[in-house]
Enzyme design. Structure first.
Site, PDB file in Angstrom:
ATOM      1  CG  ASP A  67      -1.871   1.150   1.265  1.00 10.43           C
ATOM      2  OD1 ASP A  67      -2.580   1.345   0.273  1.00 10.43           O
ATOM      3  OD2 ASP A  67      -1.893   1.875   2.272  1.00 10.43           O
ATOM      4  CB  THR A 100      -1.457   6.278  -2.369  1.00  7.97           C
ATOM      5  OG1 THR A 100      -1.370   4.856  -2.210  1.00  7.97           O
ATOM      6  CG2 THR A 100      -2.611   6.780  -1.543  1.00  7.97           C
ATOM      7  CB  THR A 101       1.241   3.192  -5.804  1.00  2.00           C
ATOM      8  OG1 THR A 101       1.205   2.627  -4.489  1.00  2.00           O
ATOM      9  CG2 THR A 101       2.538   2.813  -6.472  1.00  2.00           C
ATOM     10  CG  ASP A 390      -6.419   0.955  -0.287  1.00  2.89           C
ATOM     11  OD1 ASP A 390      -6.429   1.890   0.534  1.00  2.89           O
ATOM     12  OD2 ASP A 390      -5.374   0.456  -0.736  1.00  2.89           O
TER      13      ASP A 390
END
Length: 546
Positions: A67, A100-101, A390
């Site tokens: 994550d 987010t990545t 998520d």
């Protein structure tokens, strides 16, 4: 920092001698390098075939995750430009809960492309203006390729796409069902407050044994073992007020001259406690959740009255109980009345693995629910929880917006194609920046292919050619084929992509506008050399101070 004064040989110091400074292209190169290294760090975690990172803190505690925001939060990052990219990830997490990545990888690639343009003597202002125009156009193209859908089947596909590659493969479908049911249950007027979905993570069983509770689970036990353990047709009182005698807030002393006075004083305290308990009993409540403490004597009287009680319940749990049972919190015990009580079909205490919990179930149309999440070990359960959080975020975003896009790198390729066409309509050097923005977006499908062990160049060529016919063609990382992602059920909320592109562009723009880094080591903060070495190794050196 010193400056010669009009050729007279005198130096004027405007900053302390221990201040270090990077100017112009050196400052930009330092910041860009930090951004690139940070993006490379999380890049290998992207997609269903992404790898995990093991993070070990100073206490020896271990976190194993892929994550993005968890990795960036756990890393001890010193470089200020890298910290700005961490903020991008945190914003993405707060706004959408996923992607987010993606946001950090795009930001890093935008900086990398900008570095090439700077080497060609294109000014940073021109690059940032081009990036701004490209971002606006990218969001327009994203709107054009978005699909209107928010039915249950779509929500299930969105949830499963978000959880793929995060340790939940075995139980994707049952977990997706739990998540969609939970989000739909707490939805109010098209809005979803994710705080109303409580996740209780318990190790010691397989993930398939996870369950949704149509009510609230409180991480507390009864305060007295003689209290009833299972109550049907519960009338629930919520108290902010402590059920105990308050200590004197002054330094006043009470002087007792006879034993009978001491006895009278103790009896008076007991009477006050008894009066409080009588108020609770008079309200008709048979379950009490108190945000503050409950006196031992009060516990005894409550148990005698057949009331189940829990003390020091978290404020967030009290708020969920309000939403689930319809109860109103009494801030003063004098104000507690039957109209304030909440309703639940059943309240009972149960031990799962090594945790004792209180279940508040069979509520009528609860607007707060709990998910009991199981995992074989502590680390497995923690990673599953991150995946579920998520998925809750993306399902909530889909419910609120009602729009999704295809996955598998399809939107990035479609936007890149549209931006390259748009660049041809722009004159001047900004055209190069728009083209660079388009090429930067292609890093997402390229990374998906690399992480799956596929040839990234072949994958990009196949994607570009297939996108001539449909903007929904994306990369199936399990087979290596380019397929229609809408048909394949690999879809994501539009909000994830929108926020990722916007955040990445704004962060890159902010970093590219910096042409001077002034760092004071006397404040205890590391110098840019130390930041480059400790935070983002190899991020460039510093010229000596004058």
């Amino acid at each position: 920092m010193a400056q010669q004064n009009g050729g007279q040989g005198q130096q004027i110091f405007i900053l302390p001698e221990d201040t270090s400074r990077l100017l112009g292209r050196d400052a930009k190169r330092n910041n860009i390098m930090a951004g690139k290294v940070l993006a490379e760090t999380v890049r290998t975690t992207l997609g269903p075939k992404g790898m995990d990172k093991m993070l070990v803190d100073g206490m020896g505690d271990i976190v194993v995750t892929n994550d993005g925001v968890t990795i960036l939060k756990e890393m001890d990052i010193a470089h200020p430009a890298a910290k700005m990219l961490v903020e991008v990830a945190k914003t993405q997490e707060d706004e959408v809960g996923d992607g987010t990545t993606t946001a950090v990888v795009i930001a890093g690639e935008l900086l990398k492309k900008a570095e090439g343009l700077i080497e060609q003597d294109i000014h940073s202002t021109v690059i940032t203006m081009g990036y701004r125009r490209a971002a606006e156009k990218a969001l327009e193209i994203l709107d054009d390729i978005a699909i209107d859908a928010a039915d249950r089947e779509t929500l299930l596909q969105v949830a499963m796409t978000a959880m793929t590659g995060k340790g939940t493969e075995k139980a994707r479908e049952p977990l997706a069902n739990l998540i969609v049911s939970a989000v739909k249950q707490v939805e109010e007027d098209g809005e979803v407050d994710k705080d109303n979905i409580n996740i209780q993570r318990i190790q010691g069983a397989s993930v398939e044994e996870s369950q949704i509770v149509n009510g609230v689970v409180i991480d507390k036990s009864r305060i007295d073992p003689s209290m009833p353990k299972d109550i049907q047709d519960a009338k629930i009182a919520l108290l902010k007020y402590p059920v105990e005698v308050k200590d004197l807030e002054t330094d006043a002393k009470i002087k007792l001259t006879e034993p009978s006075q001491m006895q009278a004083f103790i009896e008076q305290e007991e009477q006050m406690i008894r009066d409080m308990v009588d108020k609770i009993i008079a309200s008709g409540a048979n379950v009490l959740f108190c945000q503050k403490g409950i006196d031992d004597l009060a516990q005894h009287y409550l148990a005698k009255a057949g009331i189940m009680a829990a003390k020091r319940v978290r404020k967030s749990d009290i708020e969920r109980l309000e939403k689930a049972t319809g109860a109103r919190v009494a801030t003063n015990i004098e104000d507690l009345n039957p109209e304030d009580l909440g309703q639940a079909g059943r309240v009972y205490e149960k031990k799962i693995f090594d945790e004792v919990l209180i279940f508040v179930e069979e509520c009528k149309d609860p607007k707060a629910v709990s998910i009991i999440l199981r995992g074989s070990t502590k680390h497995v359960a923690a990673e599953i929880e991150r995946a579920v959080e998520d998925a809750i975020g993306v399902v909530a975003a889909t419910v609120e917006d009602g729009q999704v896009v295809a996955g598998g790198g399809a939107p990035e390729i479609a936007i890149a194609k549209g931006l390259k066409d748009y660049a041809d309509t722009i004159s001047g050097r900004e055209q190069l920046a728009v083209t660079a923005f388009a090429e930067a977006l292609e890093v997402i499908p390229k990374t998906l292919a690399e992480n799956a062990g596929l040839d990234s160049i072949d994958a990009l060529v196949d994607l570009r050619s297939s996108q001539e016919h449909s903007p929904y063609m994306g990369l199936n990382v399990f087979t290596g084929d380019v397929i229609d992602m809408k048909v394949g059920g690999v879809i994501e909320p539009k909000r994830v992509k929108k926020q990722a592109i916007r955040s990445a562009a704004e962060a890159a723009e902010m970093i590219l506008r910096i042409d001077d880094i002034i760092a004071s080591s006397s404040s205890g903060k590391p110098s840019p050399e130390e930041m480059a070495a400790a935070g983002m190794g190899g991020a460039g050196g510093m010229p000596p101070m004058m």
